[in-house]
Design a protein around this motif. Structure first.
Motif, short mmCIF file in Angstrom:
data_model
loop_
_atom_site.label_atom_id
_atom_site.label_comp_id
_atom_site.label_asym_id
_atom_site.label_seq_id
_atom_site.Cartn_x
_atom_site.Cartn_y
_atom_site.Cartn_z
N ALA A 270 0.80 -1.23 0.00
CA ALA A 270 0.00 0.00 0.00
C ALA A 270 0.82 1.27 0.00
CB ALA A 270 -0.94 0.01 1.21
N ALA A 273 0.64 3.98 -2.67
CA ALA A 273 -0.60 4.75 -2.81
C ALA A 273 -0.41 6.20 -2.38
CB ALA A 273 -1.72 4.11 -1.99
N TRP A 300 2.57 -2.35 -7.21
CA TRP A 300 1.43 -1.52 -7.64
C TRP A 300 1.90 -0.27 -8.40
CZ3 TRP A 300 -2.45 0.84 -3.56
CH2 TRP A 300 -3.66 1.13 -4.17
N ILE A 374 -2.90 4.71 -9.80
CA ILE A 374 -3.39 4.35 -8.46
C ILE A 374 -4.86 4.72 -8.32
CG2 ILE A 374 -3.14 4.80 -6.00
CD1 ILE A 374 -0.84 3.15 -7.12
N VAL A 378 -7.99 2.07 -7.59
CA VAL A 378 -8.76 2.24 -6.36
C VAL A 378 -10.23 2.47 -6.69
CG1 VAL A 378 -9.14 3.74 -4.37
CG2 VAL A 378 -6.81 3.05 -4.97
N PHE A 402 -7.98 0.57 -0.33
CA PHE A 402 -7.09 0.57 -1.49
C PHE A 402 -7.75 -0.16 -2.66
CE2 PHE A 402 -4.40 0.49 2.42
CZ PHE A 402 -4.01 1.82 2.36
#
Length: 474
Positions: A270, A273, A300, A374, A378, A402
């Protein structure tokens, strides 16, 4: 292979990769082969004479590709994303082409200095504290994975206890602390460092948020001090693997500060993010309390594996723990103290030029493009969660801040174990279909399905199709 042959065949390989990525939706997401099936199609003995690379590519198509699970497929919702992108692949190709071994600054100054710059860029992009910058007392380094990062943090934490562990070994009982939802790499770090798995304390979690309970942590540390043990490191997680639960870093950090315990923050999934300002709240407490912090661009942030970023608030204990300088590695730059030798920042001596692919990604997409990726994933996850929440046949696990959503079918008339078995059968049927790939977890004894969105190829239609298939399977 001559430069001319490399040029000719290299163009064929790049075309193969481009065609594969363009047509990836034509493959079943998860490999459909049985154990041993790929091996049975491969020769038992190596070739006596060299073969044309065209034959290698034919075997790739006919033998290996059926045994590949397609992590870049838009229907891949399993585990966490392991993103790749064109700029990252090309950056990795350049790294392989250069063939650099960047163990010390002198073996390729650009390898070291680009890494320092790119990780300082990430400090800025993610809103991390200034003392994580490599031109400060801390600094950043690219590890192969978050597992290596937590091991390095553990070794540094052991060294900071004053036990001179690097020289004398562990002479007292050291203790690490984690919740039941902390990644298993923490226990592996305990095993590898000599702390031992039996000296990992499991901290209670909040039943609603699944976050670590700071009061219980305080009680455990106090009890260990009373028993003569050395509380050494706490691992707090921002986005657990199971459900993306978030441990309260400010409160956990206060406990660590009172007891003088190293705080490692694992934000492997995470953490990236925080490139989006509206999600930067996940960094609360990091600047004040984190001794080390890890996040993985290879999950990610559009950078292919392996690329895990580790920062230290103070790099000195890590270097004390890991630095060994044989004569054959001595050089003028190292002796001057003016350069970073990343061999002292990781377990292996050797290292690849990993910064090239991360540099390529940041330059191609820019901060704006990274934020867009991102935000897009999401938003898709939140829309999917809304569909689950409104369907009476399903139960949604909250919260889900997330791009991971945990949920399960409702079987109100079945005992828990039987409901769990049926949920597993649903997941297996979905994965066998080839249309999508899900994984599962367990919370309070209940099996939940995990749908993680992260591929840049995933569009709203793919999520809609997945939801339709899930509803049909139930």
């Amino acid at each position: 292979m001559s430069p001319e042959e490399f040029r000719r065949i290299g163009k064929v390989v790049v075309d193969w990769i481009a065609d594969y990525r363009a047509g990836i939706e034509s493959f079943p997401v998860r490999s459909q082969v049985r154990p041993g099936e790929v091996r049975a199609k491969l020769p038992e003995h190596p070739p006596e004479r060299g073969e044309d690379f065209e034959q290698v590519l034919r075997d790739l198509d006919e033998v290996l590709l059926p045994g590949v699970t397609h992590w870049q497929h838009p229907g891949f919702f399993a585990y966490f994303p392991a993103n790749s992108s064109g700029p990252s692949v090309l950056g990795d190709l350049l790294s392989s082409g250069l063939g650099v071994q960047g163990m010390v600054w002198a073996t390729s100054p650009a390898c070291t200095e680009l890494e320092t710059v790119v990780l300082d860029w990430l400090v800025e992009l993610l809103g991390l504290p200034e003392h994580f910058r490599t031109d400060a007392v801390g600094g950043g380094v690219i590890q192969d994975s978050a597992s290596s990062a937590v091991l390095v943090a553990c070794l540094a934490a052991l060294q900071r206890t004053g036990e001179e562990v690097a020289r004398r070994g562990i002479t007292r009982r050291h203790v690490l602390y984690a919740s039941a939802h902390t990644h298993s790499s923490l226990e592996r770090a305990a095993r590898l460092s000599g702390v031992g798995a039996d000296n990992v304390r499991v901290v209670d979690t909040d039943p609603d948020t699944l976050a670590m309970d700071p009061r219980h942590l305080d009680e455990l540390i106090s009890a260990d001090v009373e028993a003569g043990a050395v509380p050494t490191m706490v691992c707090a997680t921002i986005g657990t693997t199971s459900t993306t639960a978030i441990d309260p870093v400010p409160e956990v950090g206060e406990v660590c500060r009172r007891h003088g315990v190293w705080l490692h923050v694992d934000a492997a999934y995470a953490g990236v993010a925080a490139v989006c300002p509206e999600l930067r709240w996940i960094n609360d407490g990091v600047a004040e309390h984190a001794d080390s912090y890890c996040t993985n661009p290879h999950k990610w942030l559009l950078t292919n594996f392996d690329c895990s970023a580790l920062w230290l608030a103070d790099r000195a204990p890590m270097i004390e723990a890991l630095s060994v300088l044989p004569e054959y590695l001595r050089d003028e730059a190292t002796e001057s103290g003016e350069v970073i030798d990343y061999r002292d920042w990781q377990v292996p001596l050797g290292r690849r030029f990993r910064a090239l692919k991360l540099w390529s990604v940041v330059r191609w997409f820019g901060a704006e493009g990274l934020r867009e990726h991102i935000r897009h994933t999401v938003a898709l996850a939140q829309e999917f969660a809304g569909w689950v929440r409104r369907d009476p046949d399903f139960e949604l696990l909250e919260p889900h801040p997330f791009s991971l959503v945990c949920f399960r079918p409702r079987y109100p008339d079945l005992p828990v174990e039987e409901a769990n078995e049926r949920t597993h059968r649903v997941m297996d049927a979905l994965n066998d279909s080839g249309d999508l790939h899900l994984t599962h977890t367990k919370v309070d004894g209940r099996t939940l399905l995990r749908l993680a969105i992260g591929s840049p190829a995933t569009e709203r239609r793919h999520v809609e199709q997945a939801w339709a298939r899930i509803r049909q399977a139930v």
